[in-house]
Write an enzyme that holds these catalytic residues in place. Structure first.
Site, PDB file in Angstrom:
ATOM      1  N   GLU A 320       0.846  -1.204   0.000  1.00  0.00           N
ATOM      2  CA  GLU A 320       0.000   0.000   0.000  1.00  0.00           C
ATOM      3  C   GLU A 320       0.879   1.251   0.000  1.00  0.00           C
ATOM      4  O   GLU A 320       0.664   2.193   0.755  1.00  0.00           O
ATOM      5  CB  GLU A 320      -0.947   0.000   1.206  1.00  0.00           C
ATOM      6  CG  GLU A 320      -1.858  -1.215   1.243  1.00  0.00           C
ATOM      7  CD  GLU A 320      -2.785  -1.240   2.440  1.00  0.00           C
ATOM      8  OE1 GLU A 320      -3.913  -1.757   2.292  1.00  0.00           O
ATOM      9  OE2 GLU A 320      -2.407  -0.749   3.519  1.00  0.00           O
ATOM     10  N   CYS A 404     -10.481  -0.042   7.887  1.00  0.00           N
ATOM     11  CA  CYS A 404      -9.922   1.266   8.243  1.00  0.00           C
ATOM     12  C   CYS A 404     -10.507   2.387   7.397  1.00  0.00           C
ATOM     13  O   CYS A 404     -10.717   3.493   7.891  1.00  0.00           O
ATOM     14  CB  CYS A 404      -8.404   1.235   8.120  1.00  0.00           C
ATOM     15  SG  CYS A 404      -7.783   0.685   6.518  1.00  0.00           S
TER      16      CYS A 404
END
Length: 675
Positions: A320, A404
């Site tokens: 990421e 998240c």
């Protein structure tokens, strides 16, 4: 008295109230509680969707997916419990409470407040006697989560997320205290923070680790301002200063070198953005200029070489993470919603430090494109990655196992009104343009401003002074980079159409003799009267953008934007293969208002050519009308083809091949999320 206290707390430590040693941000933001966004407007609709859908959905998912159950189990530990889920699942509860607390300040709701209290009762029971609160260990200390390690903090720099959980707990607790005046959550967070300070640090008997996932730095600095206890600021600075000096030294978590020596954005994009924001916070409170110089260098690297046209950051799903300089692929772009929120945090803080409009230019680009694309218009569907091209493999989802992004959106959207205005001495900054009423203070004197606008759909903004007890002050109106011919504050992108937009600002119908100052603000200094009206006009025309030639993924292509909005081509509006179109060399665009489509949008239509090989193998062309929609609104009508960057040069085209069995297959893979 209580109302005054809560108003002061509302701006938290981002105010320029000079904390303890005379330090603080030079510019004072106006807290979101002082800015009332008008209903039935672009942002009014978003705030309502957050209040009515996103927050309730997030709470229901916390219950449905066992988040609350984890706290109940931690209150009564057992070796029979199998610790499942993710080691940071607790934070979804904290983030949702934070967003709900913001909502409470704007829309008092006894039922919502009571519900939060009931959740906090569950959270409180899970806290250990010394303040430690981490359900992934506490529910079964002998067999904790596989990422947790056998001892506290043992895996903090790897996967345990103990300090990440602390950070989100503090952020949520301060918001709850701010909204209700109750210390119920704040005291829980303080006990965990104090436990951390006792156990984590550079001294004998302490565990010398830094966060594997940053955010505790921001949160501890904020806790320092709320409580006045310097130990929290000292701990935040320790967590930054020891980065690159502990056991794990890798780019993934920005631990490859000390923070003041870093000059390139690397590794996990969310962790990086949170760390840069934390550095700005600590720098503002301590006066540490070395931090500021480091952030400035990193910001130049991001804006000059690693920023997507949508304002997204984080090029690759592998970690990421940021990619190498100029590596900005489109279909595989990660651009996590959380990293867009982090990008807003960083640019906001750099504005508060430096007072230059270029930071808000990046913030606005991110806000209107790569951030709100992460949540559906109704507030109930989410993207984790936000790619710039799709073949139908991306879908909005109501929740994720790694949640998240939905919980982060739940806490960010309600705070949006706090980004509109700011004050420094007798300067009033107008940074964002949306219909609202803002209550400000200039050197202790009240001012009430009302904005009326249809921005981002047109560039006309009316600004009225409804009350002014401050007399003479300076109005600083941001002239966006897109008006001034600058896509971003670097040469990473540039306009390719040779248009020159203009702007005009009048006071009570009369042009002013004010100037555009070097900070990017149109600066009007006068003795303002109640009833004065400022009219702002920005030319708003569709424009084409080219990327720097080093961005291989975008060579020969253009993106299209109008005002702050980036546009894309999507399958429902175009009855042909949008992957095979060729944009005209000098395209003209028709602006089409669609009040009943996607909660009301403006489409752009232009003539293009469709390229395809016929059955004889010859290249054939067909004139087509190409329709574009705002990027944030894509994938609301089902999954299919989407493109932001459109070929304008022949060498960038992909003519359609004759139909074969292989060409009729569909991609059905989804991005996998890690954290």
């Amino acid at each position: 008295m209580r109302k005054i206290l809560l108003t002061c707390l509302a701006s938290l430590f981002l105010q320029s109230v000079k904390a303890q040693k005379g330090h603080g941000y030079p510019i004072t933001p106006i807290p979101f509680t002082q800015v009332k966004v008008a209903n039935n407007t672009f942002w009014g609709q978003r705030l309502e969707a957050g209040r009515k859908t996103t927050i309730p959905l997030a709470f229901s998912k916390c219950e449905e997916t066992g988040r609350y159950e984890n706290f109940k189990k931690a209150a009564h530990p057992s070796e029979n419990y199998k610790v499942e889920g993710l080691s940071f699942d607790d934070t979804d509860v904290y983030k949702t409470i934070e967003g709900a607390a913001y909502i409470l300040q704007t829309y008092p709701d006894k039922k919502l407040k009571a519900y939060i209290d009931s959740v906090l009762d569950i959270v409180a029971m899970a806290q250990e006697p010394d303040g430690y609160l981490y359900t992934s260990r506490t529910m079964n200390p002998k067999h904790p989560h596989e990422w947790a390690g056998n001892k506290r903090w043992e895996k903090e720099e790897d996967l345990s997320h103990e300090l990440y959980n602390l950070g989100h707990m503090i952020e949520g607790a301060i918001a709850h205290y701010q909204a209700t005046g109750s210390r119920k959550f704040l005291d829980i967070a303080i006990r965990y923070a104090d436990c951390t300070i006792r156990e984590v640090g550079p001294n004998a008997g302490q565990v010398c680790v830094v966060p594997g996932h940053q955010i505790a730095e921001m949160a501890l600095a904020k806790l320092y301002v709320v409580t006045g206890q310097k130990r929290y600021l000292d701990e935040a600075k320790f967590l930054l200063d020891y980065r690159g000096k502990t056991t794990i030294k890798h780019e993934y978590s920005q631990a490859h070198k000390p923070v003041i020596k870093q000059d390139e954005a690397v590794g996990h994009a969310v962790r990086a953005a949170y760390m840069y924001a934390g550095m700005a916070d600590v720098a503002a409170l301590t006066g540490d200029t070395a931090y500021i110089h480091a952030i400035d260098r990193i910001w130049e690297n991001i804006v000059g070489k690693k920023l997507y046209i949508t304002g997204g950051i984080g090029a690759t799903s592998n970690g990421e993470a940021f990619g190498p300089n100029y590596y900005l692929p489109n279909m595989s772009a990660y651009c996590e919603t959380c990293s867009a929120i982090g990008n807003v945090y960083v640019n906001y803080r750099l504005f508060l430090l430096h007072g230059q409009s270029k930071y808000y230019d990046v913030l606005e680009r991110t806000l209107y494109n790569g951030l709100i694309s992460g949540v559906s218009l109704d507030g109930g569907g989410f993207f984790y990655p936000n790619p710039l091209e799709s073949m139908g493999q991306h879908q909005r989802q109501s929740w994720f196992g790694c949640a998240c992004c939905p919980s982060n959106i739940a806490r960010f959207i309600p705070s949006l009104p706090g980004y509109v205005y700011a004050v420094k001495s007798r300067n009033v900054y107008i940074n964002l343009f949306l219909s609202n009423t803002g209550r400000l203070q200039v050197e202790g004197k009240d001012i009430v401003l009302t904005q009326t606008t249809q921005y981002p759909w047109n560039g006309d903004i009316s600004l009225k002074i409804d009350k002014n007890k401050a007399g003479k002050f300076t109005m600083k109106i941001r002239i966006p980079g897109w008006v001034r011919g600058q896509v971003v504050p670097s040469n990473l992108y540039s306009y390719s159409d040779n248009l020159h937009l203009k702007y005009q600002i009048t006071v009570n119908g009369t042009p002013t003799n004010a100037i555009l100052t070097e900070d990017g603000y149109y600066t009007i200094n006068r003795n303002w009267k109640t009833g004065d009206q400022i009219h702002i006009h920005f030319d708003m025309r569709p424009r084409t953008v080219r990327a720097h030639n080093n961005v291989e993924a975008d060579r020969g292509m253009v993106s299209v934007e109008r005002g702050p909005l980036v546009y894309c081509a999507e399958w429902p509006d175009n009855a042909f293969d949008i992957k095979s179109i060729l944009l005209n060399q000098h395209p003209s665009f028709e602006i089409v208002e669609c009040p009943n489509l996607l909660y009301g949008i403006y489409q752009l239509q232009t003539q293009a050519q469709l390229l395809a090989f016929n059955k004889a193998g010859k290249l054939a062309t067909e004139d087509v009308s190409l329709t574009l929609i705002p990027y944030y609104a894509w994938c609301h009508r089902g999954s299919g083809d989407m493109k932001v960057w459109l070929p304008q040069d022949l060498n960038a085209t992909r003519p359609t091949e004759p139909t074969t069995l292989a060409s009729q297959s569909k991609i059905e893979a989804l991005h996998l999320q890690n954290h």
